[in-house]
Design an enzyme around this catalytic site. Structure first.
Site, PDB file in Angstrom:
ATOM      1  N   CYS A  86     -37.653 142.499 107.387  1.00 35.60           N
ATOM      2  CA  CYS A  86     -39.001 142.008 107.117  1.00 35.60           C
ATOM      3  C   CYS A  86     -38.825 140.809 106.207  1.00 35.60           C
ATOM      4  CB  CYS A  86     -39.850 143.087 106.446  1.00 35.60           C
ATOM      5  SG  CYS A  86     -41.399 142.440 105.767  1.00 35.60           S
ATOM      6  N   CYS A 146     -41.802 140.342 103.242  1.00 33.61           N
ATOM      7  CA  CYS A 146     -41.771 141.223 102.055  1.00 33.61           C
ATOM      8  C   CYS A 146     -40.576 142.142 102.244  1.00 33.61           C
ATOM      9  CB  CYS A 146     -43.078 141.952 101.834  1.00 33.61           C
ATOM     10  SG  CYS A 146     -43.754 142.775 103.254  1.00 33.61           S
ATOM     11  N   SER A 147     -40.781 143.398 102.550  1.00 35.71           N
ATOM     12  CA  SER A 147     -39.655 144.278 102.858  1.00 35.71           C
ATOM     13  C   SER A 147     -40.171 145.501 103.600  1.00 35.71           C
ATOM     14  CB  SER A 147     -38.935 144.733 101.581  1.00 35.71           C
ATOM     15  OG  SER A 147     -38.498 143.643 100.821  1.00 35.71           O
ATOM     16  N   CYS A 148     -41.055 145.308 104.577  1.00 33.72           N
ATOM     17  CA  CYS A 148     -41.643 146.439 105.299  1.00 33.72           C
ATOM     18  C   CYS A 148     -40.546 147.309 105.902  1.00 33.72           C
ATOM     19  CB  CYS A 148     -42.554 145.934 106.419  1.00 33.72           C
ATOM     20  SG  CYS A 148     -43.962 145.017 105.787  1.00 33.72           S
TER      21      CYS A 148
END
Lengths: 108, 207, 102
Positions: free
Chosen positions: B110, B113-115
């Site tokens: 991701c 962000c860091s999904c």
């Protein structure tokens, strides 16, 4: 001008990936619990997209300096203040009180 | 589970120092309780729930895919529905399975962000959230996979999935050869977190 | 609650699409590196509430979300890898324009 925002980093040059596994600290777990309580409740004052906006709006130097849950914390505080859930003065006062308690009692 | 702190504190700060964000987090939690947005019991429950989320759930799902073709087909249609069949509570966020084949290797990121499918796999690793991984894997996936010890042959296409919106992903790796005699539970033991991100492959070393 | 109108998907699986070369200053869900690039719809999902509106506290319109597959060599002129290497990205309909058939 085609401006790339700081968090939008796909394709940029970067160094090797640090694959070291670092366990979350207890306070990180609390931040996760609190933020998930907020964003998974449709009636809560902050949704996940607002959380993300707040992270993206951090100054770039803070975005890079801070850890993942520190960024969540800063965003959550900013969004909840924006929403009027509490004021900046209330937040400052609460932080001062907690800091005094921590200084008195040490790590609990 | 025990070990919850009734009051937020700086648990690991032996020297009495803490960051401003750590203080801020404690203050935000205290204010939200005081404003009755949630209760301390809600926080305790959430801590327990999130501590219970681990890659083992995802591994169970993968092992079932390997042993049950009809189940695998349903998972390719909807991971959420497959998880319900296994009694897993992964909520309503849509999770999509992407299957490795002899011709395609999948890897997840991701970039914005860091999904990550945290209800199915638990916390994402630190490197998944890092600037280096988020920046590089979309542009030089083969070099990144090499750093993880995974050299993808030229005749296998690499497919990167950038999770930017409402969907989360899980990679369904191929079952290693020579594991047909293993039980579903033993198969699940071969599936690591990184296998389901796509930075590793399941390995079977016969005893 | 107001009646929800059915959502009509503008694109179908297999359709060529181009990611809009648009550079808003606020919250956006199309990664910078995909903008202006062309690919193919490989899965149609949604509708979902538009996260770019929800990020500002609004309910958000319901929008289709497409999985768009782009060839790595189209994204990066100097890409090192196989010609079949691809990237798939999830994009709301308002980020897409019709692309050219190859």
């Amino acid at each position: 001008m085609d401006s790339r925002r700081h968090h939008d980093m796909g394709g940029l040059d970067a160094g090797p990936i640090d694959q070291h596994e670092v366990a979350d600290e207890p306070w990180h777990k609390r931040v996760k619990a609190v933020v998930q309580l907020l964003v998974r409740n449709p009636d809560s004052p902050m949704n996940v997209d607002e959380l993300r906006r707040g992270i993206e709006d951090l100054p770039p130097e803070d975005y890079d300096r801070l850890g993942y849950y520190e960024r969540w914390t800063r965003s959550t505080a900013a969004i909840l203040t924006e929403k009027g859930v509490f004021s900046e003065a209330e937040l400052d006062a609460e932080m001062a009180e907690i800091e005094q308690r921590w200084q008195r009692n040490g790590p609990s | 589970m025990s070990g919850h702190h009734p009051h937020p504190g700086p648990p690991d700060s032996e020297d009495g120092s803490w960051t401003r964000e750590q203080l801020m987090a404690a203050a935000v939690e205290a204010l939200l309780v005081r404003k009755r947005v949630f209760t301390p019991a809600d926080v305790a429950g959430a801590l327990d729930y999130w501590a219970s989320r681990t890659p083992a759930d995802g591994a169970r799902l993968i092992a079932r895919c390997w042993t049950d073709d009809a189940f695998a087909a349903r998972v390719m249609d909807s991971v959420n529905a497959g998880a319900v069949e296994l009694g897993l509570d992964i909520g309503h966020t849509r999770v999509v399975a992407v299957a490795n084949t002899p011709k395609i290797h999948n890897v997840l990121v991701c970039t914005l962000c860091s999904c990550y499918p945290i209800r199915l796999l638990g916390d994402s690793p630190g490197w998944y959230k890092s600037r280096a991984y988020r920046s590089r894997v979309v542009r030089e996936p083969r070099a990144v996979l090499s750093e993880f010890g995974l050299d993808i042959p030229d005749d296998v296409d690499v497919r990167v999935h950038d999770s930017t919106a409402d969907l989360r992903y899980i990679v369904v790796p191929m079952q290693p050869t020579g594991t047909e005699h293993l039980t579903e539970q033993e198969l699940a033991g071969l599936v690591t977190r990184d296998c389901m991100i796509g930075t590793a492959l399941p390995r079977y070393i016969p005893a | 609650m107001a009646k929800e109108w059915p959502i009509v998907n503008r694109y179908r699986v297999g359709d060529p699409v181009t990611v809009r070369a648009h550079f808003p200053s606020g919250h956006a869900r199309a990664p910078f590196y995909t903008r202006g690039h062309s690919g193919e719809v490989v899965r149609v999902t949604g509708p979902f509430r538009n996260a770019e509106e929800r990020a500002y506290g609004r309910t958000g319109a319901r929008v289709p979300l497409y999985r768009v597959q782009i060839r790595q060599r189209d994204l990066w002129p100097d890409y090192v890898g196989s010609s079949g290497d691809t990237l798939v990205v999830d994009l709301y309909e308002h980020w897409l324009e019709p692309g050219d058939r190859r």
